[in-house]
Design a protein around this motif. Structure first.
Motif, PDB file in Angstrom:
ATOM      1  N   VAL A 292       0.774  -1.347   0.016  1.00 16.34           N
ATOM      2  CA  VAL A 292      -0.144   0.086   0.065  1.00 16.34           C
ATOM      3  C   VAL A 292       0.786   1.314  -0.023  1.00 16.34           C
ATOM      4  O   VAL A 292       1.638   1.484   1.207  1.00 16.34           O
ATOM      5  CB  VAL A 292      -0.933  -0.105   1.259  1.00 16.34           C
ATOM      6  CG1 VAL A 292      -1.825   1.295   1.079  1.00 16.34           C
ATOM      7  CG2 VAL A 292      -1.634  -1.134   1.199  1.00 16.34           C
ATOM      8  N   LEU A 293       0.797   1.955  -1.157  1.00 19.92           N
ATOM      9  CA  LEU A 293       1.673   3.115  -1.194  1.00 19.92           C
ATOM     10  C   LEU A 293       0.793   4.427  -1.450  1.00 19.92           C
ATOM     11  O   LEU A 293      -0.320   4.581  -1.805  1.00 19.92           O
ATOM     12  CB  LEU A 293       2.693   2.958  -2.406  1.00 19.92           C
ATOM     13  CG  LEU A 293       3.291   1.585  -2.832  1.00 19.92           C
ATOM     14  CD1 LEU A 293       4.198   1.689  -4.115  1.00 19.92           C
ATOM     15  CD2 LEU A 293       4.489   1.701  -1.356  1.00 19.92           C
ATOM     16  N   THR A 294       1.567   5.432  -0.791  1.00 16.41           N
ATOM     17  CA  THR A 294       0.883   6.734  -1.110  1.00 16.41           C
ATOM     18  C   THR A 294       1.187   7.314  -2.640  1.00 16.41           C
ATOM     19  O   THR A 294       2.025   6.651  -3.237  1.00 16.41           O
ATOM     20  CB  THR A 294       1.642   7.866  -0.190  1.00 16.41           C
ATOM     21  OG1 THR A 294       3.000   8.011  -0.543  1.00 16.41           O
ATOM     22  CG2 THR A 294       1.740   7.365   1.277  1.00 16.41           C
ATOM     23  N   THR A 295       0.324   8.385  -2.957  1.00 13.23           N
ATOM     24  CA  THR A 295       0.595   8.788  -4.187  1.00 13.23           C
ATOM     25  C   THR A 295       1.673   9.248  -4.763  1.00 13.23           C
ATOM     26  O   THR A 295       2.294   9.130  -5.659  1.00 13.23           O
ATOM     27  CB  THR A 295      -0.706   9.702  -4.483  1.00 13.23           C
ATOM     28  OG1 THR A 295      -0.973  10.315  -3.428  1.00 13.23           O
ATOM     29  CG2 THR A 295      -1.948   9.410  -5.392  1.00 13.23           C
ATOM     30  N   GLY A 296       2.502   9.896  -3.634  1.00 14.02           N
ATOM     31  CA  GLY A 296       3.704  10.398  -3.747  1.00 14.02           C
ATOM     32  C   GLY A 296       4.814   9.203  -4.004  1.00 14.02           C
ATOM     33  O   GLY A 296       5.480   9.384  -4.904  1.00 14.02           O
ATOM     34  N   GLN A 297       4.735   8.273  -3.215  1.00 16.11           N
ATOM     35  CA  GLN A 297       5.472   6.993  -3.177  1.00 16.11           C
ATOM     36  C   GLN A 297       5.209   6.292  -4.883  1.00 16.11           C
ATOM     37  O   GLN A 297       6.280   6.064  -5.494  1.00 16.11           O
ATOM     38  CB  GLN A 297       5.464   6.084  -2.292  1.00 16.11           C
ATOM     39  CG  GLN A 297       5.699   6.510  -0.975  1.00 16.11           C
ATOM     40  CD  GLN A 297       5.161   5.631   0.366  1.00 16.11           C
ATOM     41  OE1 GLN A 297       4.112   4.994  -0.016  1.00 16.11           O
ATOM     42  NE2 GLN A 297       6.031   5.486   1.233  1.00 16.11           N
ATOM     43  N   THR A 316      -5.431   9.237  -0.051  1.00 15.95           N
ATOM     44  CA  THR A 316      -3.966   9.387  -0.418  1.00 15.95           C
ATOM     45  C   THR A 316      -3.184   7.972  -0.703  1.00 15.95           C
ATOM     46  O   THR A 316      -2.132   8.126  -0.876  1.00 15.95           O
ATOM     47  CB  THR A 316      -3.290  10.129   1.045  1.00 15.95           C
ATOM     48  OG1 THR A 316      -3.504   9.166   1.943  1.00 15.95           O
ATOM     49  CG2 THR A 316      -3.948  11.418   1.178  1.00 15.95           C
ATOM     50  N   ARG A 317      -3.901   6.940  -0.523  1.00 15.74           N
ATOM     51  CA  ARG A 317      -3.234   5.520  -0.635  1.00 15.74           C
ATOM     52  C   ARG A 317      -3.911   4.587  -1.739  1.00 15.74           C
ATOM     53  O   ARG A 317      -4.906   4.615  -1.742  1.00 15.74           O
ATOM     54  CB  ARG A 317      -2.940   5.077   0.709  1.00 15.74           C
ATOM     55  CG  ARG A 317      -2.057   5.818   1.827  1.00 15.74           C
ATOM     56  CD  ARG A 317      -1.782   5.028   2.933  1.00 15.74           C
ATOM     57  NE  ARG A 317      -3.018   4.626   3.391  1.00 15.74           N
ATOM     58  CZ  ARG A 317      -3.304   3.465   4.311  1.00 15.74           C
ATOM     59  NH1 ARG A 317      -1.959   2.696   4.629  1.00 15.74           N
ATOM     60  NH2 ARG A 317      -4.202   3.193   4.720  1.00 15.74           N
ATOM     61  N   LYS A 318      -2.808   3.956  -2.251  1.00 15.21           N
ATOM     62  CA  LYS A 318      -3.423   2.937  -3.026  1.00 15.21           C
ATOM     63  C   LYS A 318      -2.751   1.638  -2.862  1.00 15.21           C
ATOM     64  O   LYS A 318      -1.602   1.785  -2.790  1.00 15.21           O
ATOM     65  CB  LYS A 318      -3.270   3.344  -4.579  1.00 15.21           C
ATOM     66  CG  LYS A 318      -4.000   4.420  -4.945  1.00 15.21           C
ATOM     67  CD  LYS A 318      -3.887   4.828  -6.529  1.00 15.21           C
ATOM     68  CE  LYS A 318      -3.999   6.408  -6.868  1.00 15.21           C
ATOM     69  NZ  LYS A 318      -5.411   6.499  -7.180  1.00 15.21           N
ATOM     70  N   ALA A 319      -3.478   0.621  -3.329  1.00 16.40           N
ATOM     71  CA  ALA A 319      -2.888  -0.674  -3.137  1.00 16.40           C
ATOM     72  C   ALA A 319      -2.336  -0.824  -4.399  1.00 16.40           C
ATOM     73  O   ALA A 319      -2.868  -0.640  -5.420  1.00 16.40           O
ATOM     74  CB  ALA A 319      -3.573  -1.867  -2.913  1.00 16.40           C
ATOM     75  N   VAL A 320      -0.974  -1.578  -4.858  1.00 16.67           N
ATOM     76  CA  VAL A 320      -0.409  -1.564  -6.119  1.00 16.67           C
ATOM     77  C   VAL A 320       0.249  -3.075  -6.112  1.00 16.67           C
ATOM     78  O   VAL A 320       0.276  -3.727  -5.124  1.00 16.67           O
ATOM     79  CB  VAL A 320       0.863  -0.781  -6.434  1.00 16.67           C
ATOM     80  CG1 VAL A 320       0.428   0.715  -6.138  1.00 16.67           C
ATOM     81  CG2 VAL A 320       1.909  -0.921  -5.201  1.00 16.67           C
TER      82      VAL A 320
END
Lengths: 343, 343, 343, 343
Positions: A292-297, A316-320
């Protein structure tokens, strides 16, 4: 761009192509009646049990629609997790053969024996059951579309429900290699053959150009299966191509070697993410991992690496998803780890 | 055993395999969204016309069922010669998508504009037409399953009937290469694109491992075609394989080179048979020829050569099929000719 | 036993049977080409608009599967509330024609324009949309299976979304009579014809022996509709039976008279329940009402009255359904009210 | 106009309507679970054998598509005469359920055991049989669409082939009444139940408003049949209508009375035609007769009588069909005879 977006981004493991070259001049009968296909089937039977039937088709959707339509009568449906490939990602391929996919809410890609049991009991207890599709088959994926695994215990419980309720059980094994290679599962091909009525061993996502090996244990499903492959457009004129590729995979244990490498690379990556305090969306022990990353990451990593954005977690976060394969290089993994550590 | 029984007895033309090797490490997006597929499409459009859509699928039955089901509404059927592949050799694949194949009696594998016109007029003249499937699409093969060709004139007449009667026209071009290479036909790919609403350029029987290129001219058929490919199980994860193979075929004119060789070998054989006083069952100018042999002659030749017994002519004679391809060697043809002369 | 369990527990309104008697000896052409059918169609067109097409079929499932399969191409699906009849109660009839029902979570039997819009946008925004069925048609019921109604405003919003997103809109009007008769809806048959691409006016649950009148506004759906009725088994040899019954319904406003009576009886009952402090599960202003009763209350009432147990609310309470029709007698309603008051 | 054009030109035999009137107020459960339906089934079982299952549907196309789709797996087809109703007159209803109708050339509407046997043997002898639909079911009509009958001997031969080849046998009995009533057939309902795996007793063309009684002998076909009726749109909410009508038909032998009258009228007409030197196109002993008339004769008779032009014989003559029913009046037959004698 270093790609972690899928396990089918290259062609095939070099040994596969080499064998296609070596056998290219052989003049062989068509439609899977050649000796390579026979030999590949024998190799798979030696792992699964001598009484299974083995057939090769070109891809997963084709395997699913051919198997399911061969089993069900018109009024019957197939139980599946709502995140299962047939429910979510095949453009209604099962419905196009006339059958409803009976979706059950999945957790981490999985459904359990209790859910199946309740669904089927509700059906048979209803006085209006003739107005509903009759559940007759259970479809699950191993590993699931979320990279998770059914344990032996969970599997046995599902098999038990199927026996109790008169259901067939099928396993979509598009990525079965990675279940077999994962330390978390002690299920063998022979176990799958024993517990499933039909399952398939995916090749496309495990190092060959294309192909899935369907393994049938139940006598009813064995009958006339080649007719249905042909009717659904899955019978390759040069059937040898499937035979040769699966021969390579199952000689000298290449299948497990490929899967073992990919799972190892994924574990290293997984540990790097969690070591950096990054949460994993699914507890996946296979070749797909879901940080799970932030959009910035995401933005930062996207500059060098291709990966799949899976779903929104919050604003602000998405699983990738990062995916490894036979072709994943340690140096690329190390580069990524360095970038993870600098996130 | 020297094989003349089919045009898919080997793997692929060496150039095809070589390219698969060279491109194997490229990391590419899946499902036909890679640059090789784009380039192969562009090559085909450069021959067919810039406004066509091009899609690749794995085999002929898949091409036929995907195309036909994409065109017809539920009550509509497809007119076909009774010897056509969809009528005779696809395990009811078209019916499995819900549509009746409306068979018209073929002569030498062909039907003509007059037959089509009468069939359609009979339908529309019937006061009970709503009790019959409505003819909406004409399916023909070029060359036919008997190796024969529709001439430009015959083709134009069929197109004219289709226009007049509001029918779509599709051509099964599983062996289209051999029509293009035959001296008897002056129709080009651009002509097919112009006259058909949709047709396909066969690769499987023309030197590649597998694959057919579907060329769509009609706007209605273009719409959403990829969805239907996916639904019917025809969308390859490693779509690149189709793109790369068709790139090879249509660069440097390999497609015509392959076909030209096969047709030339077939002509030589054809002349040897007729020169020995052996009658030909169909007047085929392509890579399949159909001599009529006695059972004694068949027995003799069968010792050294593989070929296909096509149909009984009378109690002592059968039509057989000899088939050539890119891999047919002149020395094998010469050996066969010697044996023909000694029959 | 006094029955409130359905609106199809008797035969037909006496006027319907009487007319069948009177016309019985008439010798008429079959398959809906008789003058009664023509006249019934004309009556319906006079209410809906002169440019609609009208067809009669025997039942609701038949209407739904015929309409939906006539509209969709193979890869397209139909959006429906998860409580909608096609999703929940037709044994997979829509899937049997090849199409997925795309279920949206309903509240009180209804879905709204926003939900539809988001569903369709999600589809078109997905880069993997070709791997999902394409939404192309919206199915809603008026009244819903929960007896509730879409208001004019809600309806217009849905129509607006359909226009914006290129969707067809159909209304299952199996109980449309009760929507028309309810004080809560100011929508007329002309409004439905105007806002829907196709809808049907139910007869089976509104006083005739059997029959639904399909009203088609959209030109694409009009084309060849009779072929599809025939193919799906819905074309009655003695089509007159449908024509005659709908003639009776739409002469002298019998349709509204029947519905008005049933709604009035339901309102009286509804008020009796709520007057006794009994909560209603759905806010239904039509001929179905859904009081929430304790198991004790259910047991008591079941001794004299037939009604439907709808769903469990908690451990001690269930929602039940009481249904009225043309044949509901005031004296039976009054008897029930007395028993409600003594619960 | 005096109508001889069909056996469904009126409503129903008066006794049928009368009973619908008498039972109209009864409050009954839906979907065929009422006591009239139970009683009608019992009456039919008393004639066919106690171990058969009986189901009612609304029409012949519905009966055919429901039965056939319930029996076949996807790759299997149904053998039928090319003049059979499912091959010629149902808008591809069988294909719409996914199955090919395997047509065999009929003579006078019939196919024989030898033809069936050869067709099936050809299939199983073909090394490419997996590329063809597998024949699994034989469909014949009794009487045929040409009014002719299979004799007991012919029937037994077909049953024998079906047993030998592992085929199911079904009989379309849309006009079975007239076979039972014909002096030429000594087959009883019990014989049909004994020899067929499934057949149906037509009501629509034998005096009721609509309805066919499906009689199932084979256990495999019995299973879950009501689900499939529902799915295909054939389950009437007011199922009582079918039960009541078949009760009337099979009480007091009304079924045979109706059929006997129609056959008697047809015999009188038949004798009048042949007595006038007019040839009959088919040797029909049932309620349909097919005289061959000149265009002049057709024109003359058409002024007073409605009948069906069946097919062209040569440039000046056509076969026509006269059809009788329960409602055919002797005075109308006598009028027609007079006009025949004056042709």
């Amino acid at each position: 761009m270093i790609r972690f977006d899928n396990d089918y981004t290259e062609g095939a493991h070099p040994k596969v192509l080499q064998r296609l070259m070596e056998t290219n001049e052989e003049q062989l009968p068509g439609y899977g009646k050649d000796h390579h296909t026979a030999s590949a089937k024998a190799l798979i039977r030696s792992l699964c049990g001598e009484d299974v039937d083995v057939h090769f088709v070109m891809g997963g959707t084709q395997a699913n629609l051919t198997i399911i339509s061969s089993i069900l009568r018109p009024h019957q449906g197939v139980i599946a997790p709502d995140t299962g490939h047939i429910a979510a990602d095949e453009t209604g391929a099962i419905e196009a053969t006339g059958h409803k996919v009976l979706e059950i809410k999945a957790v981490d890609g999985k459904i359990d024996a209790g859910q199946i049991s309740r669904y089927v009991e509700d059906h048979w207890n209803s006085i209006e059951r003739e107005h509903k599709p009759q559940p007759k088959l259970v479809y699950i994926s191993q590993p699931t579309e979320s990279g998770t695994l059914y344990s032996r215990e969970e599997f046995e419980a599902i098999r038990h429900v199927c026996d109790e309720k008169g259901l067939y059980l099928m396993v979509d094994g598009a990525r079965l290699a990675y279940a077999l290679a994962s330390g978390d599962s002690d299920l063998t091909l022979a176990d799958y053959a024993d517990m499933c009525d039909v399952f398939y061993i995916g090749g496309t996502k495990a190092g060959i150009l294309f192909g899935e090996a369907i393994v049938i244990s139940h006598e009813n499903i064995k009958e006339d299966f080649r007719y249905i492959i042909k009717q659904k457009g899955g019978m390759l004129a040069k059937g040898r191509l499937l035979g040769i590729q699966f021969e390579v995979l199952f000689e000298d244990d290449l299948y497990m070697e490929i899967a073992g490498h990919a799972v190892k690379m994924a574990r290293i990556l997984n540990d790097a993410f969690t070591g950096s305090g990054i949460e994993m969306h699914f507890p996946s022990p296979t070749n797909q991992i879901f940080p799970v990353l932030t959009t910035g990451q995401i933005e930062k990593l996207s500059k060098k690496y291709a990966f799949h954005v899976w779903e929104d977690i919050d604003e602000t976060r998405k699983a990738v998803r990062f995916c490894t394969s036979w072709s994943t290089r340690l140096e690329d993994v190390e580069a990524l780890i360095e970038d993870i550590n600098n996130l």
